[in-house]
Write a protein that holds these residues in place. Sequence first.
Motif, PDB file in Angstrom:
ATOM      1  N   MET A 150       0.845  -1.186   0.000  1.00  0.00           N
ATOM      2  CA  MET A 150       0.000   0.000   0.000  1.00  0.00           C
ATOM      3  C   MET A 150       0.885   1.242   0.000  1.00  0.00           C
ATOM      4  SD  MET A 150      -2.926   1.187   2.726  1.00  0.00           S
ATOM      5  CE  MET A 150      -4.018  -0.078   2.205  1.00  0.00           C
ATOM      6  N   SER A 151       0.569   2.200  -0.850  1.00  0.00           N
ATOM      7  CA  SER A 151       1.330   3.449  -0.918  1.00  0.00           C
ATOM      8  C   SER A 151       1.087   4.278   0.334  1.00  0.00           C
ATOM      9  CB  SER A 151       0.896   4.269  -2.132  1.00  0.00           C
ATOM     10  OG  SER A 151       1.191   3.583  -3.306  1.00  0.00           O
ATOM     11  N   ARG A 152       2.115   4.887   0.832  1.00  0.00           N
ATOM     12  CA  ARG A 152       1.988   5.777   1.985  1.00  0.00           C
ATOM     13  C   ARG A 152       2.793   7.034   1.708  1.00  0.00           C
ATOM     14  NH1 ARG A 152      -0.601   3.520   6.102  1.00  0.00           N
ATOM     15  NH2 ARG A 152      -0.578   1.269   6.268  1.00  0.00           N
ATOM     16  N   HIS A 153       2.131   8.133   1.738  1.00  0.00           N
ATOM     17  CA  HIS A 153       2.728   9.460   1.633  1.00  0.00           C
ATOM     18  C   HIS A 153       3.507   9.674   0.343  1.00  0.00           C
ATOM     19  CE1 HIS A 153       0.900   9.907   5.484  1.00  0.00           C
ATOM     20  NE2 HIS A 153       1.618   8.913   5.963  1.00  0.00           N
ATOM     21  N   SER A 154       4.831   9.756   0.357  1.00  0.00           N
ATOM     22  CA  SER A 154       5.592  10.098  -0.845  1.00  0.00           C
ATOM     23  C   SER A 154       5.607   8.928  -1.837  1.00  0.00           C
ATOM     24  CB  SER A 154       7.022  10.462  -0.462  1.00  0.00           C
ATOM     25  OG  SER A 154       7.717  10.887  -1.600  1.00  0.00           O
ATOM     26  N   VAL A 155       5.318   9.258  -3.098  1.00  0.00           N
ATOM     27  CA  VAL A 155       5.245   8.267  -4.171  1.00  0.00           C
ATOM     28  C   VAL A 155       6.019   8.825  -5.362  1.00  0.00           C
ATOM     29  CG1 VAL A 155       3.653   7.098  -5.755  1.00  0.00           C
ATOM     30  CG2 VAL A 155       2.934   7.551  -3.401  1.00  0.00           C
ATOM     31  N   ASP A 156       6.714   7.978  -6.091  1.00  0.00           N
ATOM     32  CA  ASP A 156       7.374   8.406  -7.326  1.00  0.00           C
ATOM     33  C   ASP A 156       6.285   8.566  -8.387  1.00  0.00           C
ATOM     34  OD1 ASP A 156       8.695   8.642  -9.767  1.00  0.00           O
ATOM     35  OD2 ASP A 156      10.084   6.991  -9.366  1.00  0.00           O
ATOM     36  N   GLY A 170       6.414   8.814 -11.477  1.00  0.00           N
ATOM     37  CA  GLY A 170       6.692   8.061 -12.681  1.00  0.00           C
ATOM     38  C   GLY A 170       6.680   6.559 -12.475  1.00  0.00           C
ATOM     39  N   ALA A 171       6.612   6.119 -11.216  1.00  0.00           N
ATOM     40  CA  ALA A 171       6.643   4.683 -10.917  1.00  0.00           C
ATOM     41  C   ALA A 171       5.840   4.399  -9.645  1.00  0.00           C
ATOM     42  CB  ALA A 171       8.081   4.210 -10.766  1.00  0.00           C
ATOM     43  N   PRO A 172       4.538   4.684  -9.662  1.00  0.00           N
ATOM     44  CA  PRO A 172       3.732   4.417  -8.470  1.00  0.00           C
ATOM     45  C   PRO A 172       3.546   2.918  -8.266  1.00  0.00           C
ATOM     46  CG  PRO A 172       2.311   4.976 -10.295  1.00  0.00           C
ATOM     47  CD  PRO A 172       3.734   5.171 -10.776  1.00  0.00           C
ATOM     48  N   ASP A 173       3.271   2.516  -7.030  1.00  0.00           N
ATOM     49  CA  ASP A 173       2.988   1.107  -6.804  1.00  0.00           C
ATOM     50  C   ASP A 173       1.575   0.785  -7.302  1.00  0.00           C
ATOM     51  OD1 ASP A 173       1.168   1.823  -4.744  1.00  0.00           O
ATOM     52  OD2 ASP A 173       2.633   1.455  -3.174  1.00  0.00           O
ATOM     53  N   ALA A 174       1.269  -0.489  -7.392  1.00  0.00           N
ATOM     54  CA  ALA A 174       0.005  -0.938  -7.988  1.00  0.00           C
ATOM     55  C   ALA A 174      -1.239  -0.383  -7.285  1.00  0.00           C
ATOM     56  CB  ALA A 174      -0.034  -2.462  -8.037  1.00  0.00           C
ATOM     57  N   PRO A 175      -1.302  -0.372  -5.939  1.00  0.00           N
ATOM     58  CA  PRO A 175      -2.512   0.176  -5.308  1.00  0.00           C
ATOM     59  C   PRO A 175      -2.728   1.665  -5.596  1.00  0.00           C
ATOM     60  CG  PRO A 175      -1.320  -1.202  -3.745  1.00  0.00           C
ATOM     61  CD  PRO A 175      -0.429  -1.019  -4.949  1.00  0.00           C
ATOM     62  N   TYR A 176      -1.652   2.437  -5.646  1.00  0.00           N
ATOM     63  CA  TYR A 176      -1.768   3.870  -5.922  1.00  0.00           C
ATOM     64  C   TYR A 176      -2.278   4.089  -7.346  1.00  0.00           C
ATOM     65  CZ  TYR A 176      -0.446   8.844  -5.770  1.00  0.00           C
ATOM     66  OH  TYR A 176      -0.460  10.222  -5.777  1.00  0.00           O
ATOM     67  N   ASP A 236      -1.118   9.634 -16.076  1.00  0.00           N
ATOM     68  CA  ASP A 236      -0.290   8.785 -16.914  1.00  0.00           C
ATOM     69  C   ASP A 236       1.135   8.783 -16.364  1.00  0.00           C
ATOM     70  OD1 ASP A 236       0.973   7.372 -18.921  1.00  0.00           O
ATOM     71  OD2 ASP A 236       0.719   8.932 -20.439  1.00  0.00           O
ATOM     72  N   PRO A 237       1.475   7.788 -15.537  1.00  0.00           N
ATOM     73  CA  PRO A 237       2.815   7.791 -14.946  1.00  0.00           C
ATOM     74  C   PRO A 237       3.927   7.623 -15.973  1.00  0.00           C
ATOM     75  CG  PRO A 237       1.635   5.779 -14.363  1.00  0.00           C
ATOM     76  CD  PRO A 237       0.660   6.670 -15.069  1.00  0.00           C
ATOM     77  N   ARG A 250       5.729  15.692  -8.117  1.00  0.00           N
ATOM     78  CA  ARG A 250       5.579  15.048  -6.813  1.00  0.00           C
ATOM     79  C   ARG A 250       4.246  14.322  -6.768  1.00  0.00           C
ATOM     80  NH1 ARG A 250       5.954  19.185  -2.245  1.00  0.00           N
ATOM     81  NH2 ARG A 250       8.096  19.143  -2.940  1.00  0.00           N
ATOM     82  N   ALA A 251       4.230  13.210  -6.062  1.00  0.00           N
ATOM     83  CA  ALA A 251       3.000  12.468  -5.795  1.00  0.00           C
ATOM     84  C   ALA A 251       2.994  12.079  -4.328  1.00  0.00           C
ATOM     85  CB  ALA A 251       2.899  11.232  -6.681  1.00  0.00           C
ATOM     86  N   LEU A 252       1.845  12.188  -3.748  1.00  0.00           N
ATOM     87  CA  LEU A 252       1.668  11.858  -2.341  1.00  0.00           C
ATOM     88  C   LEU A 252       0.407  11.026  -2.208  1.00  0.00           C
ATOM     89  CD1 LEU A 252       2.154  15.489  -1.028  1.00  0.00           C
ATOM     90  CD2 LEU A 252       3.854  13.678  -0.928  1.00  0.00           C
ATOM     91  N   GLY A 253       0.313  10.254  -1.155  1.00  0.00           N
ATOM     92  CA  GLY A 253      -0.941   9.591  -0.897  1.00  0.00           C
ATOM     93  C   GLY A 253      -0.798   8.214  -0.309  1.00  0.00           C
ATOM     94  N   ARG A 254      -1.972   7.608  -0.226  1.00  0.00           N
ATOM     95  CA  ARG A 254      -2.093   6.262   0.313  1.00  0.00           C
ATOM     96  C   ARG A 254      -3.163   5.556  -0.500  1.00  0.00           C
ATOM     97  NH1 ARG A 254      -3.399   5.236   6.554  1.00  0.00           N
ATOM     98  NH2 ARG A 254      -5.226   4.048   5.969  1.00  0.00           N
ATOM     99  N   GLY A 255      -2.724   4.715  -1.426  1.00  0.00           N
ATOM    100  CA  GLY A 255      -3.666   4.025  -2.292  1.00  0.00           C
ATOM    101  C   GLY A 255      -4.212   2.804  -1.635  1.00  0.00           C
TER     102      GLY A 255
END
Length: 137
Positions: free
Chosen positions: A1-7, A9-15, A46-47, A132-137
């Motif tokens: 699960m994504s938490r706070h700072s996210v790339d 250009g390369a977010p994880d699957a839940p985000y 579109d990452p 920048r990307a932030l969040g929790r997917g």
Amino acid sequence: MSRHSVDPGAPDAPYLAFWRERHLCTLTTLRPDGSPHVVPVGVTYDPETRLARVITNKSSTKVSHVRAAGEAGARVAVCQVDGRRWATLEGRAFVRTDPARIVDAERRYAERYGRVPSPNPSRVVIEIELERALGRG
């Protein structure tokens, strides 16, 4: 699960999955006095190209805010929330009027939101070059 700072250009699957679900979003631009202007919008992400896109009318206030920033682009954020899940994309926004870019943005909107946008000869696309990307997917 994504938490706070996210790339962005390369977010994880839940985000990324969260950004592919149908959610109303907000776009925050800055008024000339520096105060935030927040409006509801549809956003596509579109990452691969590190772009977020918002289709809108060329006479909208959000477009005037982006254009007022000049060639360097306007600092903006788009955000969505669903319960404890949230996601924000930040970057520099530019108004694009190229018909091919508008058609591409409309296609992406239709994919995410499940409906083709009504024809609008005054449509433009706000492209956000993501920093920048932030969040929790």
